[in-house]
Design an enzyme around this catalytic site. Structure first.
Site, mmCIF file in Angstrom:
data_model
loop_
_atom_site.group_PDB
_atom_site.id
_atom_site.type_symbol
_atom_site.label_atom_id
_atom_site.label_comp_id
_atom_site.label_asym_id
_atom_site.label_seq_id
_atom_site.Cartn_x
_atom_site.Cartn_y
_atom_site.Cartn_z
ATOM 1 N N TYR A 209 9.869 -6.330 -5.655
ATOM 2 C CA TYR A 209 9.651 -7.664 -5.106
ATOM 3 C C TYR A 209 9.115 -7.557 -3.676
ATOM 4 O O TYR A 209 9.532 -8.243 -2.765
ATOM 5 C CB TYR A 209 10.956 -8.478 -5.137
ATOM 6 N N GLY A 210 8.147 -6.657 -3.518
ATOM 7 C CA GLY A 210 7.485 -6.508 -2.231
ATOM 8 C C GLY A 210 6.279 -7.418 -2.144
ATOM 9 O O GLY A 210 6.247 -8.505 -2.724
ATOM 10 N N SER A 211 5.245 -6.950 -1.452
ATOM 11 C CA SER A 211 4.042 -7.755 -1.238
ATOM 12 C C SER A 211 3.427 -8.227 -2.552
ATOM 13 O O SER A 211 3.214 -9.417 -2.769
ATOM 14 C CB SER A 211 3.011 -6.946 -0.438
ATOM 15 N N GLN A 212 3.146 -7.296 -3.459
ATOM 16 C CA GLN A 212 2.562 -7.676 -4.739
ATOM 17 C C GLN A 212 3.610 -8.260 -5.681
ATOM 18 O O GLN A 212 3.337 -9.198 -6.430
ATOM 19 C CB GLN A 212 1.886 -6.469 -5.392
ATOM 20 N N GLN B 158 5.415 7.006 -5.247
ATOM 21 C CA GLN B 158 6.239 8.213 -5.237
ATOM 22 C C GLN B 158 7.589 8.037 -5.931
ATOM 23 O O GLN B 158 8.265 9.026 -6.227
ATOM 24 C CB GLN B 158 6.449 8.715 -3.809
ATOM 25 N N HIS C 66 -1.830 -0.181 -9.963
ATOM 26 C CA HIS C 66 -2.570 0.977 -9.441
ATOM 27 C C HIS C 66 -2.371 2.110 -10.438
ATOM 28 O O HIS C 66 -1.304 2.261 -11.022
ATOM 29 C CB HIS C 66 -2.049 1.359 -8.059
ATOM 30 N N ASP D 154 -9.989 4.078 -5.205
ATOM 31 C CA ASP D 154 -8.976 3.548 -4.295
ATOM 32 C C ASP D 154 -8.502 4.621 -3.321
ATOM 33 O O ASP D 154 -8.453 4.394 -2.106
ATOM 34 C CB ASP D 154 -7.797 3.011 -5.106
ATOM 35 N N GLU E 4 -9.267 4.787 0.814
ATOM 36 C CA GLU E 4 -8.182 4.856 1.790
ATOM 37 C C GLU E 4 -8.351 6.048 2.725
ATOM 38 O O GLU E 4 -8.168 5.933 3.939
ATOM 39 C CB GLU E 4 -6.844 4.966 1.059
ATOM 40 N N SER F 147 -25.634 -9.095 19.029
ATOM 41 C CA SER F 147 -26.831 -9.142 19.876
ATOM 42 C C SER F 147 -27.862 -8.121 19.400
ATOM 43 O O SER F 147 -27.536 -7.154 18.697
ATOM 44 C CB SER F 147 -26.459 -8.842 21.330
#
Length: 330
Positions: A24-27, A83, A107, A190, A194, A251
């Site tokens: 239940y982290g970011s993703q 891991q 992933h 991926d 990185e 510029s």
């Protein structure tokens, strides 16, 4: 590569099925909440002592242990750090999978490098949003979505691809577009990105530029602004419209200087080294090195972390960021 949209995906392939999100982290929070609000039956699998348990329950989600969630589920999405996946798969996931279940990933590392080898009786799919979890969630609540990749590694039931597309639709991804790939291609591109560009190449370029200015006698503060702080302005232009948008927006002096001096920084020798890095990803040398590093207690990684945190750019940067009231302090 073909892109798939709303009309190409059917949530019916997930409706009536039990879906477990492990992590239940970011993703994890984005997948769980978006699928739940898409009308699907979702639970979250976490360690009983996880600090995320209360957050998930407060969001209205059912929370079980990993083993209980897998036993309950028809489809299991593994959103745990690379891991840790192998050990958790062997002890809590595999013993509770049933023939015809679906094992999903965001992933491909553990499948591609054979750290996890699922039984042939289960589907193995990937749904990989190409944005951080908070953006997956935010765009969904706004009625949109982010582009996603999907892939099928094993199709035991004949419905693996349809399930992957349906999952992407549940996330909101089919409103932006879904591209089909393979576990191999997703994993290797991926990791290369990185290492050579996003996390490795850019960090070393920033440090080298900063050090060059400081060693020539310029104040650290100016070196920080020119080599670190202003990079965001340029990256935002790349993000919005590619190289052409950046060149159009800066510029003429900056455009000419960049086009004539940039190739002297990123030389053919640098590209040759990039190819070596890609080869290490492709043949599994990097994966083995990383797995050995994890199993050995992160000794090299911890040393490198300490070296980076002690770099002069970190010290001056911390002071200068205190001057920037718009930044959220973390």
């Amino acid at each position: 590569m073909n892109a798939y949209y709303e009309q190409d995906a059917d949530l019916g392939y997930l409706q009536g099925k039990n879906i477990a999100i492990l992590g239940y982290g970011s993703q994890g929070h984005a997948h769980a909440l978006n699928l739940k609000e898409s009308g699907l039956n979702v639970c979250v699998g976490l360690r009983p002592d996880s600090s995320s348990c209360d957050r998930a329950r407060e969001a209205g989600l059912q929370v079980n242990t990993v083993a209980e969630a897998v036993k309950w589920a028809d489809i299991v999405m593994v959103l745990l750090p690379d891991q840790y996946q192998k050990a958790i798969y062997e002890t809590e996931i595999a013993p509770n999978l049933q023939p015809g279940n679906t094992l999903a990933f965001a992933h491909g590392f553990n499948i591609h490098y054979n750290q996890i080898v699922p039984d042939k009786s289960v589907n193995v799919i990937m749904i990989a949003p190409k944005s951080p979890g908070h953006l997956v969630r935010r765009t969904y609540t706004q009625g949109n979505g982010v582009p996603c990749l999907i892939a099928v590694h094993q199709d035991a039931t004949g419905e693996a691809r349809q399930q992957a597309l349906a999952w992407a639709k549940g996330l909101g991804g089919t409103k932006a577009g879904v591209i089909e790939t393979t576990f191999k291609n997703e994993t290797e591109t991926d990791l290369f990105g990185e290492q050579a560009v996003l996390c490795g190449g850019s960090a070393e370029l920033i440090k080298a530029g900063f050090e060059t200015l400081v060693e020539a006698g310029y104040p650290e503060e100016l070196a920080y602004f020119e080599c670190m702080h202003e990079l965001k302005l340029i990256v935002d232009l790349y993000y919005e419209g590619g190289l052409s948008r950046m060149n159009f927006s800066v510029s003429d002096t900056a455009e000419y200087g960049g086009m004539t001096r940039g190739p002297r920084v990123i030389t053919p020798a640098v590209k040759a080294e990039m190819k070596k890095i890609l080869e290490e990803v492709q043949d599994g040398r990097f994966a083995k090195e990383f797995i050995d590093e994890c199993n050995g207690g992160y000794k090299n990684l911890n040393r490198l972390r300490a070296e980076n945190s002690g770099h002069a750019i970190e010290k001056v940067g911390s002071k200068l960021r205190d001057m920037m009231s718009w930044l959220i302090k973390k």
